[in-house]
Design a protein around this motif. Sequence first.
Motif, PDB file in Angstrom:
ATOM      1  N   ASN A   3       0.366  18.381  -0.877  1.00  0.00           N
ATOM      2  CA  ASN A   3      -0.418  17.512  -1.761  1.00  0.00           C
ATOM      3  C   ASN A   3       0.510  16.598  -2.536  1.00  0.00           C
ATOM      4  O   ASN A   3       1.402  17.066  -3.231  1.00  0.00           O
ATOM      5  N   LEU A   4       0.260  15.311  -2.399  1.00  0.00           N
ATOM      6  CA  LEU A   4       1.138  14.305  -2.980  1.00  0.00           C
ATOM      7  C   LEU A   4       0.371  13.435  -3.965  1.00  0.00           C
ATOM      8  O   LEU A   4      -0.770  13.062  -3.708  1.00  0.00           O
ATOM      9  N   ILE A   5       1.003  13.150  -5.100  1.00  0.00           N
ATOM     10  CA  ILE A   5       0.461  12.154  -6.021  1.00  0.00           C
ATOM     11  C   ILE A   5       1.372  10.940  -5.926  1.00  0.00           C
ATOM     12  O   ILE A   5       2.589  11.080  -6.017  1.00  0.00           O
ATOM     13  N   LEU A   6       0.775   9.769  -5.719  1.00  0.00           N
ATOM     14  CA  LEU A   6       1.559   8.536  -5.687  1.00  0.00           C
ATOM     15  C   LEU A   6       1.179   7.692  -6.895  1.00  0.00           C
ATOM     16  O   LEU A   6       0.017   7.351  -7.079  1.00  0.00           O
ATOM     17  N   PHE A   7       2.188   7.422  -7.719  1.00  0.00           N
ATOM     18  CA  PHE A   7       1.999   6.598  -8.902  1.00  0.00           C
ATOM     19  C   PHE A   7       2.593   5.222  -8.668  1.00  0.00           C
ATOM     20  O   PHE A   7       3.569   5.090  -7.938  1.00  0.00           O
ATOM     21  N   GLY A   8       2.052   4.259  -9.358  1.00  0.00           N
ATOM     22  CA  GLY A   8       2.648   2.935  -9.327  1.00  0.00           C
ATOM     23  C   GLY A   8       1.795   2.005 -10.146  1.00  0.00           C
ATOM     24  O   GLY A   8       0.570   2.075 -10.084  1.00  0.00           O
ATOM     25  N   PRO A   9       2.419   1.142 -10.928  1.00  0.00           N
ATOM     26  CA  PRO A   9       1.640   0.197 -11.727  1.00  0.00           C
ATOM     27  C   PRO A   9       0.937  -0.822 -10.838  1.00  0.00           C
ATOM     28  O   PRO A   9       1.257  -0.936  -9.649  1.00  0.00           O
ATOM     29  N   PRO A  10      -0.025  -1.567 -11.392  1.00  0.00           N
ATOM     30  CA  PRO A  10      -0.693  -2.613 -10.613  1.00  0.00           C
ATOM     31  C   PRO A  10       0.348  -3.557 -10.018  1.00  0.00           C
ATOM     32  O   PRO A  10       1.258  -3.990 -10.717  1.00  0.00           O
ATOM     33  N   GLY A  11       0.242  -3.804  -8.704  1.00  0.00           N
ATOM     34  CA  GLY A  11       1.183  -4.705  -8.056  1.00  0.00           C
ATOM     35  C   GLY A  11       2.415  -4.034  -7.490  1.00  0.00           C
ATOM     36  O   GLY A  11       3.299  -4.685  -6.948  1.00  0.00           O
ATOM     37  N   SER A  12       2.479  -2.694  -7.598  1.00  0.00           N
ATOM     38  CA  SER A  12       3.683  -1.990  -7.125  1.00  0.00           C
ATOM     39  C   SER A  12       3.673  -1.788  -5.612  1.00  0.00           C
ATOM     40  O   SER A  12       4.663  -1.352  -5.040  1.00  0.00           O
ATOM     41  N   GLY A  13       2.540  -2.074  -4.969  1.00  0.00           N
ATOM     42  CA  GLY A  13       2.462  -1.863  -3.522  1.00  0.00           C
ATOM     43  C   GLY A  13       1.932  -0.493  -3.163  1.00  0.00           C
ATOM     44  O   GLY A  13       2.045  -0.037  -2.023  1.00  0.00           O
ATOM     45  N   LYS A  14       1.349   0.180  -4.153  1.00  0.00           N
ATOM     46  CA  LYS A  14       0.852   1.545  -3.954  1.00  0.00           C
ATOM     47  C   LYS A  14      -0.199   1.619  -2.840  1.00  0.00           C
ATOM     48  O   LYS A  14      -0.178   2.527  -2.018  1.00  0.00           O
ATOM     49  N   GLY A  15      -1.117   0.641  -2.814  1.00  0.00           N
ATOM     50  CA  GLY A  15      -2.166   0.645  -1.786  1.00  0.00           C
ATOM     51  C   GLY A  15      -1.582   0.566  -0.382  1.00  0.00           C
ATOM     52  O   GLY A  15      -1.938   1.345   0.505  1.00  0.00           O
ATOM     53  N   THR A  16      -0.648  -0.350  -0.206  1.00  0.00           N
ATOM     54  CA  THR A  16       0.015  -0.534   1.091  1.00  0.00           C
ATOM     55  C   THR A  16       0.755   0.732   1.491  1.00  0.00           C
ATOM     56  O   THR A  16       0.644   1.210   2.621  1.00  0.00           O
ATOM     57  N   GLN A  17       1.528   1.296   0.555  1.00  0.00           N
ATOM     58  CA  GLN A  17       2.324   2.486   0.857  1.00  0.00           C
ATOM     59  C   GLN A  17       1.434   3.703   1.104  1.00  0.00           C
ATOM     60  O   GLN A  17       1.735   4.531   1.967  1.00  0.00           O
ATOM     61  N   SER A  18       0.326   3.802   0.355  1.00  0.00           N
ATOM     62  CA  SER A  18      -0.612   4.927   0.561  1.00  0.00           C
ATOM     63  C   SER A  18      -1.085   4.962   2.009  1.00  0.00           C
ATOM     64  O   SER A  18      -1.090   6.019   2.645  1.00  0.00           O
ATOM     65  N   GLU A  19      -1.490   3.803   2.530  1.00  0.00           N
ATOM     66  CA  GLU A  19      -1.987   3.733   3.915  1.00  0.00           C
ATOM     67  C   GLU A  19      -0.920   4.205   4.891  1.00  0.00           C
ATOM     68  O   GLU A  19      -1.204   4.964   5.823  1.00  0.00           O
ATOM     69  N   LYS A  20       0.312   3.756   4.676  1.00  0.00           N
ATOM     70  CA  LYS A  20       1.401   4.115   5.585  1.00  0.00           C
ATOM     71  C   LYS A  20       1.706   5.618   5.519  1.00  0.00           C
ATOM     72  O   LYS A  20       1.933   6.258   6.539  1.00  0.00           O
ATOM     73  N   ILE A  21       1.684   6.167   4.301  1.00  0.00           N
ATOM     74  CA  ILE A  21       1.965   7.607   4.127  1.00  0.00           C
ATOM     75  C   ILE A  21       0.872   8.437   4.801  1.00  0.00           C
ATOM     76  O   ILE A  21       1.149   9.410   5.508  1.00  0.00           O
TER      77      ILE A  21
END
Length: 197
Positions: A3-21
Motif C-alpha cells: 500500500n502506497l501513499i503518493l503525495f505531491g502539491p498541485p502541479g507536481s505530476g502526481k496524476g501522471t506518476q500515479s498512472e505509471k505506478i
Amino acid sequence: MFNLILFGPPGSGKGTQSEKIVDRFGLIHLSTGNLLRQEISEKTPLGLEAKNFMDKGQLVPDEVVIGMIDSCLEKHPEAQGFLFDGFPRTIAQAEALDKLLALKKTAISKVLALDVSEDELVRRLLERGKTSGRSDDTDESIIRKRFSVYKGETEPVATHYEKQDKFERIPGEGSVNDIFQKLSSAIEKKNEVAAQS
C-alpha cells in the motif's frame, strides 16, 4: 499487500506518476475524489450521505470517506495493493486509515512525496493554465496559496509517517521518466526489504 501513499502539491505530476505506478506495479488506484464521484453516481448510502454534505457546501466527514475506502478495499480482495491518492490529508485521516488497514491485516508500506520547488510549480501550473481551462491555474497568487495550504496540511501527515520510518521525499523535477525511475526504485527497494522479512 503493498500500500502506497503518493503525495505531491498541485502541479507536481502526481496524476501522471500515479498512472505509471499503477500500470507497472499492478496496484489499484484509490483516489478519494473518484471514489466520491462513483459512490454518488451509484447512489450508494455513503454516496447519498456525502452528497448531502457537499450540497450544503460542507466537507465530507472523514468517517464517510473512510467508509468509502473500506468498501473499495472489500471490492478488491485479490488486489496486490493500493495507491492512495489525495488521502490522507490530515493526521486524523492518517490515523483512521492506519486503523482501517490494521483491521484488514495490512498497513501503509511506503509514503512517497514528490518534492518540487514552489517556483517550478508556479511555472508548471501557469503553463497548464493556458490549456487546462482551469481558472485556478492562471493566477499566480492563487497557485501560491494552494501550495501553502498543501504544505500546511500535508507536512504533519509526513511527520506521522516519518515516525513510522515509511516516508521518503523524491525529487519531482526533471523528465517524467526520470522521476518515474526514482519512484520505481524506492518502491522496489521497499518490496525487496519486505520480501526478506
